[in-house]
Design a protein around this motif. Structure first.
Motif, PDB file in Angstrom:
ATOM      1  N   GLY A  36      37.882  26.820  39.297  1.00  0.00           N
ATOM      2  CA  GLY A  36      37.212  28.021  39.797  1.00  0.00           C
ATOM      3  C   GLY A  36      37.270  29.162  38.821  1.00  0.00           C
ATOM      4  N   MET A  37      36.266  30.019  38.892  1.00  0.00           N
ATOM      5  CA  MET A  37      36.172  31.224  38.054  1.00  0.00           C
ATOM      6  C   MET A  37      35.840  32.399  38.961  1.00  0.00           C
ATOM      7  SD  MET A  37      33.784  29.316  35.276  1.00  0.00           S
ATOM      8  CE  MET A  37      33.233  28.218  36.592  1.00  0.00           C
ATOM      9  N   ASP A  38      36.607  33.487  38.876  1.00  0.00           N
ATOM     10  CA  ASP A  38      36.261  34.647  39.686  1.00  0.00           C
ATOM     11  C   ASP A  38      35.133  35.431  39.020  1.00  0.00           C
ATOM     12  OD1 ASP A  38      37.501  35.965  37.599  1.00  0.00           O
ATOM     13  OD2 ASP A  38      38.739  37.239  38.866  1.00  0.00           O
ATOM     14  N   GLY A  39      34.558  36.367  39.759  1.00  0.00           N
ATOM     15  CA  GLY A  39      33.409  37.112  39.265  1.00  0.00           C
ATOM     16  C   GLY A  39      33.698  37.907  38.006  1.00  0.00           C
ATOM     17  N   ASP A  40      34.883  38.511  37.915  1.00  0.00           N
ATOM     18  CA  ASP A  40      35.206  39.329  36.744  1.00  0.00           C
ATOM     19  C   ASP A  40      35.141  38.507  35.457  1.00  0.00           C
ATOM     20  OD1 ASP A  40      35.554  41.535  38.310  1.00  0.00           O
ATOM     21  OD2 ASP A  40      37.735  41.346  38.442  1.00  0.00           O
ATOM     22  N   PHE A  41      35.747  37.334  35.491  1.00  0.00           N
ATOM     23  CA  PHE A  41      35.731  36.475  34.302  1.00  0.00           C
ATOM     24  C   PHE A  41      34.316  36.006  33.989  1.00  0.00           C
ATOM     25  CE2 PHE A  41      35.755  31.965  32.917  1.00  0.00           C
ATOM     26  CZ  PHE A  41      36.161  32.168  31.611  1.00  0.00           C
ATOM     27  N   LEU A  42      33.602  35.567  35.016  1.00  0.00           N
ATOM     28  CA  LEU A  42      32.265  35.025  34.803  1.00  0.00           C
ATOM     29  C   LEU A  42      31.312  36.086  34.270  1.00  0.00           C
ATOM     30  CD1 LEU A  42      30.403  32.603  35.033  1.00  0.00           C
ATOM     31  CD2 LEU A  42      29.956  33.255  37.407  1.00  0.00           C
ATOM     32  N   TYR A  43      31.357  37.293  34.845  1.00  0.00           N
ATOM     33  CA  TYR A  43      30.453  38.354  34.403  1.00  0.00           C
ATOM     34  C   TYR A  43      30.794  38.826  32.987  1.00  0.00           C
ATOM     35  CZ  TYR A  43      29.306  38.529  39.373  1.00  0.00           C
ATOM     36  OH  TYR A  43      28.921  38.208  40.653  1.00  0.00           O
ATOM     37  N   ALA A  44      32.098  38.849  32.660  1.00  0.00           N
ATOM     38  CA  ALA A  44      32.497  39.260  31.307  1.00  0.00           C
ATOM     39  C   ALA A  44      32.011  38.248  30.276  1.00  0.00           C
ATOM     40  CB  ALA A  44      34.013  39.409  31.236  1.00  0.00           C
ATOM     41  N   ALA A  45      32.169  36.947  30.579  1.00  0.00           N
ATOM     42  CA  ALA A  45      31.697  35.912  29.661  1.00  0.00           C
ATOM     43  C   ALA A  45      30.181  35.972  29.516  1.00  0.00           C
ATOM     44  CB  ALA A  45      32.130  34.541  30.160  1.00  0.00           C
ATOM     45  N   LEU A  46      29.469  36.196  30.607  1.00  0.00           N
ATOM     46  CA  LEU A  46      28.015  36.287  30.564  1.00  0.00           C
ATOM     47  C   LEU A  46      27.572  37.485  29.726  1.00  0.00           C
ATOM     48  CD1 LEU A  46      25.241  35.349  31.554  1.00  0.00           C
ATOM     49  CD2 LEU A  46      25.574  36.772  33.585  1.00  0.00           C
TER      50      LEU A  46
ATOM     51  N   ARG B 105      45.623  33.949  34.371  1.00  0.00           N
ATOM     52  CA  ARG B 105      45.056  35.257  34.040  1.00  0.00           C
ATOM     53  C   ARG B 105      44.323  35.129  32.716  1.00  0.00           C
ATOM     54  NH1 ARG B 105      49.774  37.578  36.218  1.00  0.00           N
ATOM     55  NH2 ARG B 105      50.778  37.297  34.204  1.00  0.00           N
ATOM     56  N   VAL B 106      43.097  35.585  32.694  1.00  0.00           N
ATOM     57  CA  VAL B 106      42.278  35.502  31.484  1.00  0.00           C
ATOM     58  C   VAL B 106      41.874  36.911  31.065  1.00  0.00           C
ATOM     59  CG1 VAL B 106      40.232  34.520  30.414  1.00  0.00           C
ATOM     60  CG2 VAL B 106      41.395  33.261  32.227  1.00  0.00           C
ATOM     61  N   LYS B 107      42.244  37.271  29.857  1.00  0.00           N
ATOM     62  CA  LYS B 107      41.819  38.553  29.306  1.00  0.00           C
ATOM     63  C   LYS B 107      40.743  38.287  28.276  1.00  0.00           C
ATOM     64  CE  LYS B 107      43.479  42.919  27.393  1.00  0.00           C
ATOM     65  NZ  LYS B 107      44.643  43.680  26.871  1.00  0.00           N
ATOM     66  N   LEU B 108      39.555  38.803  28.548  1.00  0.00           N
ATOM     67  CA  LEU B 108      38.402  38.567  27.693  1.00  0.00           C
ATOM     68  C   LEU B 108      37.858  39.926  27.287  1.00  0.00           C
ATOM     69  CD1 LEU B 108      36.863  36.104  26.640  1.00  0.00           C
ATOM     70  CD2 LEU B 108      35.317  36.317  28.582  1.00  0.00           C
ATOM     71  N   GLY B 109      38.115  40.323  26.036  1.00  0.00           N
ATOM     72  CA  GLY B 109      37.748  41.674  25.613  1.00  0.00           C
ATOM     73  C   GLY B 109      38.588  42.677  26.372  1.00  0.00           C
ATOM     74  N   ASP B 110      37.924  43.648  27.041  1.00  0.00           N
ATOM     75  CA  ASP B 110      38.628  44.645  27.840  1.00  0.00           C
ATOM     76  C   ASP B 110      38.687  44.276  29.315  1.00  0.00           C
ATOM     77  OD1 ASP B 110      39.008  46.223  25.588  1.00  0.00           O
ATOM     78  OD2 ASP B 110      37.063  47.214  25.822  1.00  0.00           O
ATOM     79  N   THR B 111      38.248  43.074  29.663  1.00  0.00           N
ATOM     80  CA  THR B 111      38.172  42.666  31.057  1.00  0.00           C
ATOM     81  C   THR B 111      39.208  41.590  31.353  1.00  0.00           C
ATOM     82  OG1 THR B 111      35.796  43.111  31.086  1.00  0.00           O
ATOM     83  CG2 THR B 111      36.665  41.755  32.860  1.00  0.00           C
ATOM     84  N   GLN B 112      39.836  41.719  32.500  1.00  0.00           N
ATOM     85  CA  GLN B 112      40.806  40.712  32.925  1.00  0.00           C
ATOM     86  C   GLN B 112      40.265  40.003  34.160  1.00  0.00           C
ATOM     87  OE1 GLN B 112      45.107  41.303  32.558  1.00  0.00           O
ATOM     88  NE2 GLN B 112      45.267  40.920  34.749  1.00  0.00           N
ATOM     89  N   GLY B 113      40.170  38.685  34.098  1.00  0.00           N
ATOM     90  CA  GLY B 113      39.694  37.882  35.208  1.00  0.00           C
ATOM     91  C   GLY B 113      40.677  36.785  35.538  1.00  0.00           C
ATOM     92  N   ARG B 114      40.177  35.791  36.222  1.00  0.00           N
ATOM     93  CA  ARG B 114      41.067  34.738  36.702  1.00  0.00           C
ATOM     94  C   ARG B 114      40.309  33.424  36.794  1.00  0.00           C
ATOM     95  NH1 ARG B 114      43.500  35.077  42.798  1.00  0.00           N
ATOM     96  NH2 ARG B 114      43.602  32.837  43.235  1.00  0.00           N
ATOM     97  N   ILE B 115      41.001  32.353  36.410  1.00  0.00           N
ATOM     98  CA  ILE B 115      40.478  31.004  36.614  1.00  0.00           C
ATOM     99  C   ILE B 115      41.537  30.201  37.354  1.00  0.00           C
ATOM    100  CG2 ILE B 115      38.990  31.035  34.571  1.00  0.00           C
ATOM    101  CD1 ILE B 115      41.073  29.350  33.126  1.00  0.00           C
ATOM    102  N   SER B 116      41.097  29.169  38.078  1.00  0.00           N
ATOM    103  CA  SER B 116      42.014  28.375  38.888  1.00  0.00           C
ATOM    104  C   SER B 116      41.675  26.902  38.723  1.00  0.00           C
ATOM    105  CB  SER B 116      41.917  28.774  40.365  1.00  0.00           C
ATOM    106  OG  SER B 116      42.182  30.155  40.554  1.00  0.00           O
ATOM    107  N   ILE B 117      42.713  26.076  38.850  1.00  0.00           N
ATOM    108  CA  ILE B 117      42.550  24.618  38.882  1.00  0.00           C
ATOM    109  C   ILE B 117      43.191  24.123  40.163  1.00  0.00           C
ATOM    110  CG2 ILE B 117      43.063  22.435  37.748  1.00  0.00           C
ATOM    111  CD1 ILE B 117      43.185  23.917  35.103  1.00  0.00           C
TER     112      ILE B 117
END
Length: 309
Positions: free
Chosen positions: A90-100, A177-189
């Motif tokens: 799973g990917m939360d919105g913060d991570f997905l939107y930052a990657a996009l 916890r995934v930090k991508l640039g200035d955004t912190q999101g979350r992924i799950s397995i």
């Protein structure tokens, strides 16, 4: 009249007693390795600084794991052909939107305010691409215990639609916890025990040590420091066993016959281990020298095998 709250607690206790949360120590190692590998892959994929850290690893029921996932979460249902059940990443919105945002030329700044809307077609497509990247690195992390290959079966934009196991089935949930640039999101397995049943004995083993990651630079640095280290060598010309009574009878001027000929070779020790044999002699400047005639160290094949490990 019974208290409904008490009945709910009793039902939870019964459900917990029916669930077998078997300890799988190797999953800890696999998920730690996955965090390192996915951070490197994500950095290359998005061309920005990425950091992935395992924040939570729990054993719970499938229903309990779903409650741990964020509401705004895109799930990829995945499968390995040799396994009996599916699992989810799973990917939360913060991570997905930052990657996009980064993939479309953005700078990785703060994402838009959180929303509960569904995911668009392009967001689902980007999410599947990211899920495939996650599964590739996860499969690589699993290969220290078993050769696996994961593939995405379908994408789900709602946690309620991700029905891959019974509610009381035991599973493992790993949050990162995934930090991508200035955004912190979350992924799950989310990994049901039933899915890993074919390799469960391997995952249940206690881990004592293995390679972690593939940092060749660190290996080269360690090898360089070792080869530049100083060691003490001791050359032993000969060793004899003498009765204690003879030793007690020695006095000043006693002559000891060592039974050593002119062609007798000395043995060179390092930390008590024999490493070379050599012939002794003198150089033109009068210094005592030793010419190596035999290597006593382990075979080169064994050293190469050790280096590969």
């Amino acid at each position: 009249m019974r208290d409904p709250h008490s009945e709910a607690i009793e039902e939870q206790i019964i459900a917990q007693s029916m669930t077998n949360f078997e300890r799988l120590p190797m999953l800890d190692v696999i998920f730690e390795r996955f965090g390192l590998a996915f951070a490197a892959a994500l950095k290359s994929f998005t061309s920005t600084v990425a950091d992935v850290e395992l924040s939570k690893l729990i054993s719970t029921t499938y229903a309990g794991a779903l409650r741990e996932l964020p509401e705004n979460c895109l799930l990829a249902i995945a499968r390995e052909q040799g396994w009996d059940a599916s699992f989810a990443v799973g990917m939360d919105g913060d991570f997905l939107y930052a990657a996009l945002d980064l993939m479309l030329g953005g700078r990785g700044g703060p994402t838009a305010p959180k929303t509960t809307r569904g995911f668009t077609a392009i967001e689902r497509r980007i999410g599947q691409t990211l899920a495939e990247l996650m599964l590739r690195e996860l499969a690589s992390s699993f290969r220290q215990v078993a050769e696996v290959q994961f593939e995405v079966e379908r994408m789900e934009g709602s946690v309620q639609l991700a029905s891959i196991s019974k509610p009381i089935s035991p599973c493992v949930l790993a949050n990162f916890r995934v930090k991508l640039g200035d955004t912190q999101g979350r992924i799950s397995i989310l990994l049901p025990h039933l899915a890993v049943e074919p390799i469960r004995p391997l995952l249940a083993k206690v881990f004592f040590g293995d390679r972690l990651g593939a940092d060749q630079g660190w290996r080269d640095h360690l090898q360089e420091r070792i080869t530049q280290s100083n060691v003490k060598l001791t050359a032993v010309l000969h060793e004899v066993e003498v009765p204690l009574a003879d030793v007690l009878g020695w006095t000043i001027g006693s002559t000891l016959d060592l039974h050593v000929g002119l062609d007798h070779e000395a043995t060179v020790f390092c930390s008590g281990e024999p490493v070379f044999r050599g012939a002794t002699g003198r150089r033109q400047n009068g210094a005592v020298a030793l010419r190596i005639t035999k290597d006593l160290t382990p075979s080169k094949e064994a050293l190469h095998d050790l280096a590969r490990d």
